[in-house]
Design an enzyme around this catalytic site. Structure first.
Site, PDB file in Angstrom:
ATOM      1  N   GLY A  10       7.810  -3.822   3.415  1.00  0.00           N
ATOM      2  CA  GLY A  10       6.931  -2.805   4.294  1.00  0.00           C
ATOM      3  C   GLY A  10       5.570  -2.994   3.837  1.00  0.00           C
ATOM      4  O   GLY A  10       5.032  -2.787   2.765  1.00  0.00           O
ATOM      5  N   GLY A  12       2.865  -1.662   5.549  1.00  0.00           N
ATOM      6  CA  GLY A  12       1.861  -0.798   6.432  1.00  0.00           C
ATOM      7  C   GLY A  12       0.815  -0.156   5.419  1.00  0.00           C
ATOM      8  O   GLY A  12       0.382  -0.776   4.713  1.00  0.00           O
ATOM      9  N   ILE A  14       0.911   2.317   3.023  1.00  0.00           N
ATOM     10  CA  ILE A  14       1.300   2.245   1.666  1.00  0.00           C
ATOM     11  C   ILE A  14       1.396   0.971   1.042  1.00  0.00           C
ATOM     12  O   ILE A  14       0.917   0.469   0.112  1.00  0.00           O
ATOM     13  CB  ILE A  14       2.467   3.300   1.248  1.00  0.00           C
ATOM     14  CG1 ILE A  14       2.348   4.475   1.906  1.00  0.00           C
ATOM     15  CG2 ILE A  14       2.594   3.323   0.028  1.00  0.00           C
ATOM     16  CD1 ILE A  14       3.614   5.390   1.446  1.00  0.00           C
ATOM     17  N   ASP A  34       7.192  -7.866   5.735  1.00  0.00           N
ATOM     18  CA  ASP A  34       7.422  -6.987   6.850  1.00  0.00           C
ATOM     19  C   ASP A  34       8.065  -7.584   8.064  1.00  0.00           C
ATOM     20  O   ASP A  34       7.966  -8.906   7.993  1.00  0.00           O
ATOM     21  CB  ASP A  34       5.798  -6.271   7.363  1.00  0.00           C
ATOM     22  CG  ASP A  34       6.023  -5.100   7.942  1.00  0.00           C
ATOM     23  OD1 ASP A  34       5.509  -3.918   7.461  1.00  0.00           O
ATOM     24  OD2 ASP A  34       6.397  -4.866   9.074  1.00  0.00           O
ATOM     25  N   ARG A  83       5.719   9.979   9.043  1.00  0.00           N
ATOM     26  CA  ARG A  83       5.620  10.870   9.903  1.00  0.00           C
ATOM     27  C   ARG A  83       4.352  11.414  10.922  1.00  0.00           C
ATOM     28  O   ARG A  83       3.530  10.666  10.492  1.00  0.00           O
ATOM     29  CB  ARG A  83       5.712  12.307   9.073  1.00  0.00           C
ATOM     30  CG  ARG A  83       6.931  12.842   8.519  1.00  0.00           C
ATOM     31  CD  ARG A  83       6.928  14.188   7.970  1.00  0.00           C
ATOM     32  NE  ARG A  83       6.229  14.197   6.632  1.00  0.00           N
ATOM     33  CZ  ARG A  83       6.007  15.392   6.084  1.00  0.00           C
ATOM     34  NH1 ARG A  83       6.203  16.471   6.688  1.00  0.00           N
ATOM     35  NH2 ARG A  83       5.330  15.215   4.881  1.00  0.00           N
ATOM     36  N   ARG A  89      10.095  15.298   7.561  1.00  0.00           N
ATOM     37  CA  ARG A  89      10.574  14.060   6.915  1.00  0.00           C
ATOM     38  C   ARG A  89      12.047  13.695   7.170  1.00  0.00           C
ATOM     39  O   ARG A  89      12.443  12.570   7.458  1.00  0.00           O
ATOM     40  CB  ARG A  89      10.554  14.242   5.197  1.00  0.00           C
ATOM     41  CG  ARG A  89       9.198  13.993   4.608  1.00  0.00           C
ATOM     42  CD  ARG A  89       9.343  14.327   3.147  1.00  0.00           C
ATOM     43  NE  ARG A  89       8.062  14.549   2.578  1.00  0.00           N
ATOM     44  CZ  ARG A  89       7.341  15.565   2.465  1.00  0.00           C
ATOM     45  NH1 ARG A  89       7.877  16.733   2.580  1.00  0.00           N
ATOM     46  NH2 ARG A  89       6.106  15.735   1.900  1.00  0.00           N
ATOM     47  N   HIS A 176      11.922  16.096  -2.851  1.00  0.00           N
ATOM     48  CA  HIS A 176      10.478  15.926  -2.430  1.00  0.00           C
ATOM     49  C   HIS A 176      10.222  17.033  -1.417  1.00  0.00           C
ATOM     50  O   HIS A 176      10.759  17.238  -0.496  1.00  0.00           O
ATOM     51  CB  HIS A 176      10.341  14.284  -1.704  1.00  0.00           C
ATOM     52  CG  HIS A 176       8.932  14.079  -1.367  1.00  0.00           C
ATOM     53  ND1 HIS A 176       7.969  14.489  -2.222  1.00  0.00           N
ATOM     54  CD2 HIS A 176       8.566  13.361  -0.375  1.00  0.00           C
ATOM     55  CE1 HIS A 176       6.960  13.976  -1.408  1.00  0.00           C
ATOM     56  NE2 HIS A 176       7.301  13.419  -0.566  1.00  0.00           N
TER      57      HIS A 176
HETATM   58  P1  A3D Z   1       3.645   2.696   7.960  1.00  0.00           P
HETATM   59  O1  A3D Z   1       2.128   2.303   7.927  1.00  0.00           O
HETATM   60  O2  A3D Z   1       4.170   2.792   9.194  1.00  0.00           O
HETATM   61  O3  A3D Z   1       4.280   1.204   7.220  1.00  0.00           O
HETATM   62  C1  A3D Z   1       5.813   1.130   7.492  1.00  0.00           C
HETATM   63  C2  A3D Z   1       5.932  -0.434   7.641  1.00  0.00           C
HETATM   64  O4  A3D Z   1       7.225  -0.574   7.680  1.00  0.00           O
HETATM   65  C3  A3D Z   1       5.441  -0.948   9.031  1.00  0.00           C
HETATM   66  O5  A3D Z   1       4.523  -1.906   8.792  1.00  0.00           O
HETATM   67  C4  A3D Z   1       6.505  -1.500   9.749  1.00  0.00           C
HETATM   68  O6  A3D Z   1       6.138  -2.449  10.601  1.00  0.00           O
HETATM   69  C5  A3D Z   1       7.399  -1.790   8.578  1.00  0.00           C
HETATM   70  N1  A3D Z   1       8.906  -1.693   8.946  1.00  0.00           N
HETATM   71  C6  A3D Z   1       9.600  -1.113  10.123  1.00  0.00           C
HETATM   72  N2  A3D Z   1      10.835  -1.311  10.014  1.00  0.00           N
HETATM   73  C7  A3D Z   1      11.145  -2.623   9.095  1.00  0.00           C
HETATM   74  C8  A3D Z   1      12.173  -3.225   8.634  1.00  0.00           C
HETATM   75  N3  A3D Z   1      13.229  -2.867   9.346  1.00  0.00           N
HETATM   76  N4  A3D Z   1      11.941  -4.123   7.661  1.00  0.00           N
HETATM   77  C9  A3D Z   1      10.768  -4.192   7.085  1.00  0.00           C
HETATM   78  N5  A3D Z   1       9.688  -3.302   7.587  1.00  0.00           N
HETATM   79  C10 A3D Z   1       9.853  -2.599   8.412  1.00  0.00           C
HETATM   80  O7  A3D Z   1       4.020   3.786   6.766  1.00  0.00           O
HETATM   81  P2  A3D Z   1       3.517   4.134   5.414  1.00  0.00           P
HETATM   82  O8  A3D Z   1       3.179   2.986   4.884  1.00  0.00           O
HETATM   83  O9  A3D Z   1       2.489   5.243   5.670  1.00  0.00           O
HETATM   84  O10 A3D Z   1       4.661   4.873   4.904  1.00  0.00           O
HETATM   85  C11 A3D Z   1       5.939   4.254   4.700  1.00  0.00           C
HETATM   86  C12 A3D Z   1       7.106   5.328   4.230  1.00  0.00           C
HETATM   87  O11 A3D Z   1       6.774   6.120   3.163  1.00  0.00           O
HETATM   88  C13 A3D Z   1       7.510   6.283   5.467  1.00  0.00           C
HETATM   89  O12 A3D Z   1       8.649   6.503   5.704  1.00  0.00           O
HETATM   90  C14 A3D Z   1       6.746   7.798   4.843  1.00  0.00           C
HETATM   91  O13 A3D Z   1       7.309   8.732   5.586  1.00  0.00           O
HETATM   92  C15 A3D Z   1       6.903   7.504   3.434  1.00  0.00           C
HETATM   93  N6  A3D Z   1       6.103   8.260   2.511  1.00  0.00           N
HETATM   94  C16 A3D Z   1       6.696   8.694   1.365  1.00  0.00           C
HETATM   95  C17 A3D Z   1       6.047   9.607   0.485  1.00  0.00           C
HETATM   96  C18 A3D Z   1       6.659  10.090  -0.800  1.00  0.00           C
HETATM   97  O14 A3D Z   1       6.135  10.764  -1.355  1.00  0.00           O
HETATM   98  C19 A3D Z   1       8.204   9.777  -0.705  1.00  0.00           C
HETATM   99  C20 A3D Z   1       4.771   9.605   0.668  1.00  0.00           C
HETATM  100  C21 A3D Z   1       4.052   9.305   1.749  1.00  0.00           C
HETATM  101  C22 A3D Z   1       4.956   8.399   2.932  1.00  0.00           C
END
Ligand code: A3D
Length: 320
Positions: A10, A12, A14, A34, A83, A89, A176
């Site tokens: 991933g 994105g 994070i 990704d 989200r 969540r 969480h």
């Molecule tokens: P985002 O910037 O959307 O990045 C997610 C990435 O995952 C994107 O680049 C997508 O292309 C990629 N992706 C989607 N499907 C697939 C797949 N099948 N295989 C590989 N890559 C894929 O999101 P983000 O980086 O902001 O957040 C990522 C996750 O972390 C989300 O589920 C959030 O809800 C979660 N999150 C958790 C916390 C905790 O404290 C647990 C805090 C903040 C975010």
């Protein structure tokens, strides 16, 4: 001596921040993965070009094929959907469960010896599913949430008391976010527990409750402000802390979503508890005695995680 290899599944918000921090800290060479073509490659190139200014020697690369993560020492998983305002969540469950199935297969094939840190939400259910899909040992698969939740709590407490963040410790248990269980009596300023600080007139009970609620809602507050996604700087920093403790065998005591096999009366579920993270992964789950109120809050949290795991089994019966 070979460098460590860190795979970020991933790329994105994070994932990109993780890559930057791992580079700045020279934790090893970094592979961003990704399904979006160009995203991991673009971020790898951009961060590589910050290395001359920052002075780090990590090698970064981007890929859309799981073979690139081969032999990774650490995998940090953020793949999936984040989200948007109005979403909980749990709304992410169906979509992200399918993503965990693919990610689990990729890790099983190419990085079966890795320490895996899951961040994808809903965290406690996704890390549970990821361990099952990947088949990796339970002590090598862990979820990041407690470090972030306690970090938020520490930030608000340091602001309230006008003291250094370094002298504030916070203790959180449970799932969480909404059902997180902060333990005030184990949260301190330089060793002075919060209830004592209330007695000393540093804050009031009501203000403390307000801070606890703001911590629980910490993710939603940021989603509401950003409007297009969720928090990423602090979540990334929290997971890097966990990765570093593993890679350097620091044996930090950190609140993590760890697999429980009877501890706290919970079986085959991932719930936030204090753990020792070292070269063996989750080397020890620390069991403390809870008072009645804390136990009640913890049970409620476990119940909500159990509900999510049941929902996962409803979608993917092979998880049972
Ligand atoms: P985002 O910037 O959307 O990045 C997610 C990435 O995952 C994107 O680049 C997508 O292309 C990629 N992706 C989607 N499907 C697939 C797949 N099948 N295989 C590989 N890559 C894929 O999101 P983000 O980086 O902001 O957040 C990522 C996750 O972390 C989300 O589920 C959030 O809800 C979660 N999150 C958790 C916390 C905790 O404290 C647990 C805090 C903040 C975010």
């Amino acid at each position: 001596m070979a460098r460590n290899k860190i795979a970020l599944i991933g790329s994105g918000m994070i994932g990109g921040t993780l890559a930057h921090l791992a580079g700045l800290k020279e934790l090893g060479d970094i592979v961003l993965f990704d399904i979006a073509e160009g995203t991991p490659q673009g971020k790898a190139l951009d961060i590589s070009q910050s290395a001359p200014s920052e002075g780090f020697d990590s090698r970064l690369s981007g890929a859309n094929d799981y073979s690139a993560i081969e032999g990774a020492d650490v995998c940090i998983v953020t793949a999936g959907v984040a989200r948007k305002p109005g979403m909980s969540r749990d709304d992410l469950l169906g979509i992200n469960l399918k993503v965990m199935e693919q990610v689990g297969a990729g890790i099983k094939k190419y990085a079966p010896n890795a320490f895996v840190i899951c961040i994808t939400n809903p965290l406690d259910a996704m890390v549970w599913a990821l361990q099952k899909f990947s088949g990796l040992p339970k002590n090598k698969v862990v979820g990041m949430a407690g470090v972030l939740d306690s970090g938020r709590f520490r930030h608000f407490l340091a602001e309230e008391f006008n003291v250094s963040i370094e002298d504030v410790t916070a203790f959180v248990l449970g799932g969480h976010g909404d059902t997180m269980v902060p333990l005030a009596r184990y949260s301190t300023v330089a060793g002075i527990p919060l209830p004592d600080l209330v007695k000393m007139g540093w804050t009031s009970k009501d203000k403390l409750e307000e801070i606890i609620q703001r911590t629980r809602d910490g993710g939603a507050e940021i989603v509401g402000l950003l409007k297009t996604g969720s928090a990423y700087y602090a979540p990334a920093a929290s997971a890097i802390l966990m990765a570093e403790s593993y890679l350097k065998d620091k044996k930090r005591v950190l609140p993590c979503a760890a697999h429980l096999s009877g501890q706290y009366g919970v079986k085959d579920m991932y719930v936030g508890v204090p753990c020792i993270i070292g070269e063996g992964g989750v080397e020890r789950v620390i069991e403390i005695e809870l008072n009645k109120t804390e136990q009640k809050a913890f049970d409620k949290s476990v119940e909500s995680v159990a509900g999510l795991c049941e929902a996962c089994i409803g979608i993917a019966p092979n998880l049972k």
